[in-house]
Design an enzyme around this catalytic site. Structure first.
Site, PDB file in Angstrom:
ATOM      1  N   HIS A 305       0.855  -1.191   0.000  1.00  0.00           N
ATOM      2  CA  HIS A 305       0.000   0.000   0.000  1.00  0.00           C
ATOM      3  C   HIS A 305       0.882   1.230   0.000  1.00  0.00           C
ATOM      4  CE1 HIS A 305      -3.157   2.798   1.193  1.00  0.00           C
ATOM      5  NE2 HIS A 305      -3.981   1.878   0.729  1.00  0.00           N
ATOM      6  N   ASP A 363      -7.885  -5.506   0.173  1.00  0.00           N
ATOM      7  CA  ASP A 363      -8.358  -6.296  -0.964  1.00  0.00           C
ATOM      8  C   ASP A 363      -7.947  -7.755  -0.918  1.00  0.00           C
ATOM      9  OD1 ASP A 363      -9.704  -4.264  -2.184  1.00  0.00           O
ATOM     10  OD2 ASP A 363      -7.899  -3.492  -3.148  1.00  0.00           O
TER      11      ASP A 363
HETATM   12  N1  CMC Z   1       3.956  -7.253  -5.013  1.00  0.00           N
HETATM   13  C1  CMC Z   1       5.294  -7.295  -5.170  1.00  0.00           C
HETATM   14  N2  CMC Z   1       6.112  -6.253  -4.996  1.00  0.00           N
HETATM   15  C2  CMC Z   1       5.548  -5.084  -4.624  1.00  0.00           C
HETATM   16  C3  CMC Z   1       4.167  -4.961  -4.428  1.00  0.00           C
HETATM   17  C4  CMC Z   1       3.356  -6.094  -4.626  1.00  0.00           C
HETATM   18  N3  CMC Z   1       2.027  -6.040  -4.456  1.00  0.00           N
HETATM   19  N4  CMC Z   1       3.880  -3.686  -4.056  1.00  0.00           N
HETATM   20  C5  CMC Z   1       5.059  -3.032  -4.032  1.00  0.00           C
HETATM   21  N5  CMC Z   1       6.071  -3.888  -4.371  1.00  0.00           N
HETATM   22  C6  CMC Z   1       7.509  -3.605  -4.383  1.00  0.00           C
HETATM   23  C7  CMC Z   1       7.922  -2.866  -5.649  1.00  0.00           C
HETATM   24  O1  CMC Z   1       8.315  -3.763  -6.656  1.00  0.00           O
HETATM   25  C8  CMC Z   1       9.045  -1.998  -5.142  1.00  0.00           C
HETATM   26  O2  CMC Z   1      10.201  -2.803  -5.027  1.00  0.00           O
HETATM   27  P1  CMC Z   1      11.649  -2.177  -5.432  1.00  0.00           P
HETATM   28  O3  CMC Z   1      11.836  -1.011  -4.498  1.00  0.00           O
HETATM   29  O4  CMC Z   1      12.605  -3.285  -5.213  1.00  0.00           O
HETATM   30  O5  CMC Z   1      11.509  -1.764  -6.866  1.00  0.00           O
HETATM   31  C9  CMC Z   1       8.616  -1.634  -3.713  1.00  0.00           C
HETATM   32  O6  CMC Z   1       7.754  -2.710  -3.302  1.00  0.00           O
HETATM   33  C10 CMC Z   1       7.856  -0.328  -3.613  1.00  0.00           C
HETATM   34  O7  CMC Z   1       6.814  -0.358  -4.592  1.00  0.00           O
HETATM   35  P2  CMC Z   1       6.095   0.924  -5.174  1.00  0.00           P
HETATM   36  O8  CMC Z   1       5.398   0.557  -6.442  1.00  0.00           O
HETATM   37  O9  CMC Z   1       7.039   2.081  -5.197  1.00  0.00           O
HETATM   38  O10 CMC Z   1       5.054   1.215  -4.048  1.00  0.00           O
HETATM   39  P3  CMC Z   1       3.828   2.167  -4.165  1.00  0.00           P
HETATM   40  O11 CMC Z   1       3.631   2.744  -2.834  1.00  0.00           O
HETATM   41  O12 CMC Z   1       3.951   3.135  -5.289  1.00  0.00           O
HETATM   42  O13 CMC Z   1       2.660   1.152  -4.557  1.00  0.00           O
HETATM   43  C11 CMC Z   1       0.694  -0.093  -4.609  1.00  0.00           C
HETATM   44  C12 CMC Z   1       1.528   0.928  -3.822  1.00  0.00           C
HETATM   45  C13 CMC Z   1      -0.641  -0.325  -3.849  1.00  0.00           C
HETATM   46  C14 CMC Z   1       0.342   0.478  -5.994  1.00  0.00           C
HETATM   47  C15 CMC Z   1       1.498  -1.417  -4.738  1.00  0.00           C
HETATM   48  O14 CMC Z   1       1.825  -1.926  -3.466  1.00  0.00           O
HETATM   49  C16 CMC Z   1       0.754  -2.473  -5.553  1.00  0.00           C
HETATM   50  O15 CMC Z   1       0.824  -2.447  -6.790  1.00  0.00           O
HETATM   51  N6  CMC Z   1       0.003  -3.415  -4.871  1.00  0.00           N
HETATM   52  C17 CMC Z   1      -0.776  -4.382  -5.580  1.00  0.00           C
HETATM   53  C18 CMC Z   1      -2.104  -3.749  -5.954  1.00  0.00           C
HETATM   54  C19 CMC Z   1      -3.041  -3.609  -4.774  1.00  0.00           C
HETATM   55  O16 CMC Z   1      -3.206  -4.550  -3.992  1.00  0.00           O
HETATM   56  N7  CMC Z   1      -3.681  -2.433  -4.683  1.00  0.00           N
HETATM   57  C20 CMC Z   1      -4.701  -2.190  -3.657  1.00  0.00           C
HETATM   58  C21 CMC Z   1      -4.335  -1.077  -2.743  1.00  0.00           C
HETATM   59  S1  CMC Z   1      -5.463  -1.050  -1.336  1.00  0.00           S
HETATM   60  C22 CMC Z   1      -6.960  -0.589  -2.022  1.00  0.00           C
HETATM   61  C23 CMC Z   1      -7.005   0.849  -2.429  1.00  0.00           C
HETATM   62  O17 CMC Z   1      -6.826   1.727  -1.550  1.00  0.00           O
HETATM   63  O18 CMC Z   1      -7.237   1.116  -3.627  1.00  0.00           O
END
Ligand code: CMC
Length: 429
Positions: A305, A363
């Site tokens: 998240h 989720d």
């Molecule tokens: N699976 C694997 N790796 C992940 C994931 C994941 N779900 N989420 C983040 N990472 C890794 C990412 O690869 C990165 O690694 P590195 O630094 O080595 O490149 C690190 O964690 C940070 O990721 P980020 O993309 O910079 O993190 P973010 O804060 O921008 O992303 C997120 C947040 C929700 C988009 C992401 O965690 C994600 O894509 N999760 C899966 C989708 C999901 O479940 N979304 C629902 C969110 S809750 C409901 C809502 O509020 O909408």
């Protein structure tokens, strides 16, 4: 908002003083409103990871501690002790209602659940196989064509009526989007039922037999609505605020929020999470799947998240609801639930996820729960949109009523071509 010691910023040979504001909770905020005028510089923050876009009194999240408060009340307490309609009142008005206030609010919402007769014809314009979120985006936007008497955003009473209409009509529209996709007749609202019971009946009743609402399912659905009611300045809420900042009408703004919510990184994640569990299929295949995540072939949906760097407090409640619903109407040994539990355990003990502070979000368990209730995956984000409508509208109202509100107009770091002269097509080399 109070002021604390200002910050000094030196840029080249210029030093300026920036006021620093303190909220009631959360990090201090550097007030950079005069930065451009005084330094000719912008700030750069793609994804707004360090930017407070507004002042708000509605919802507070401490992502490191795993805390979510609505108007100060912890989400766990609201999910356990309150009802969705009471949380709606709280988000809109700032305080829990007195008994008479609640009764009046419930009556008002109940009386607004019907749709204009012509609105029903609107649905048949969509293909039967349309994604219900496509139908939601179109249908909610179309509300502004039906309720001209509540479009004046400068009129407090009209804003209030729009809020009531949106909260009341979303279940009816969402249920119609579902019924249309499965080819069943629309079921009209029934005022003697509660908000959530009425929604379940509009989704699952058929004219051929009597429908009796299962109280365990109704309670779980109501809780799911509470868990999704608001989440401060997330992507769809920021979209609603940005759309509203131009003076757009509330129905158009909520339609914009629905469109944003549909994305797989946001509300679409619950649909993706269940698809992922189905793809894994059995607990034995979890380790292989996790290896693929670590090789960055795909993401673990329902994990991670932007704000929570700890267990999402909503996920704890959701896991409990999954248990209750599966025991009541599903299979407590549902293989997908087993896959989810194994996946959670494997991920939470793996350094890849620990070091990145990736925990289950709301989720992760919601798909299993909604599926056991009888909803197809395509409806999951629709249910999220239904519940989040109150958050969007509360945030929209707060923005309109904020005297410092301006049209949202971010700037950019331009890295394109510098000025050059037009070359006629015949002379281009
Ligand atoms: N699976 C694997 N790796 C992940 C994931 C994941 N779900 N989420 C983040 N990472 C890794 C990412 O690869 C990165 O690694 P590195 O630094 O080595 O490149 C690190 O964690 C940070 O990721 P980020 O993309 O910079 O993190 P973010 O804060 O921008 O992303 C997120 C947040 C929700 C988009 C992401 O965690 C994600 O894509 N999760 C899966 C989708 C999901 O479940 N979304 C629902 C969110 S809750 C409901 C809502 O509020 O909408």
């Amino acid at each position: 908002m109070t002021q604390t010691s200002p910050a000094q910023l030196t840029l080249g040979d210029k030093t300026i003083t920036l006021p620093v504001s303190k909220g009631t909770l959360g990090p201090d905020v550097l007030d950079i409103r005069k930065l451009y005028a005084e330094t000719d510089a912008f700030t750069y923050d793609p994804g707004f990871t360090s930017t407070a876009s507004c002042e708000s009194k509605i919802t507070f999240i401490d992502g490191d501690a795993g805390v979510l408060l609505h108007r100060g009340y912890p989400i766990g307490q609201l999910a356990e002790k309150s009802s969705f309609l009471e949380v709606c009142y709280l988000l809109l008005h700032g305080e829990l209602p007195q008994a008479a206030e609640y009764e009046q609010f419930e009556t008002t919402i109940t009386r607004h659940t019907m749709l204009h007769e012509q609105f029903d014809r609107f649905f048949s314009g969509f293909r039967r196989d349309a994604h219900p979120m496509a139908v939601m985006t179109g249908a909610v936007g179309a509300l502004s064509a039906f309720y001209h008497d509540s479009l004046d955003i400068h009129d407090l009473r009209q804003r209030e009526i729009s809020a009531h209409r949106l909260i009341a009509k979303m279940p009816t529209i969402a249920a119609r989007a579902f019924k249309y996709s499965v080819g069943q007749p629309f079921v009209h609202p029934l005022n003697k039922l509660s908000y959530t019971e009425n929604f379940l009946r509009m989704c699952f009743a058929v004219p051929a037999e009597e429908y009796v609402v299962n109280p365990v399912v109704a309670k779980a659905m109501d809780r799911i609505f509470i868990l999704h009611a608001d989440h401060e300045q997330n992507a769809s809420t920021s979209t609603v605020r940005l759309a509203g900042s131009s003076g757009a009408n509330p129905f158009a703004c909520i339609a914009a929020g629905i469109a944003c919510l549909w994305g797989p990184s946001h509300g679409g994640a619950n649909e993706e999470a269940l698809n992922m569990l189905k793809e894994i299929g059995t607990p034995e295949r979890v380790k292989e799947f996790v290896a693929g995540v670590k090789d960055r072939k795909y993401r673990l949906m329902g994990f991670g998240h932007r704000v929570y760097k700890n267990y999402d407090p909503r996920a704890t409640v959701m896991k409990q609801s999954a248990d209750e619903v599966l025991a009541a109407v599903g299979d407590p040994n549902d293989p997908l639930f087993q896959v989810a539990k194994e996946l959670e355990q494997v991920a939470l003990s793996d350094d890849f996820f620990i070091s990145r502070k990736l925990y289950p979000n709301v989720d992760f368990y919601s798909g299993i729960t909604l599926s056991a209730m009888g909803f197809p995956t395509t409806m999951f984000t629709v249910l999220f949109a239904l519940a989040r409508t109150v958050g969007w509208i509360a945030q929209w109202k707060e923005m309109i009523e904020d005297p410092s509100q301006k049209i949202g107009r971010p700037r950019q770091l331009y890295t394109g071509a510098t000025q050059r002269d037009y070359v006629p097509i015949s002379s281009r080399g």
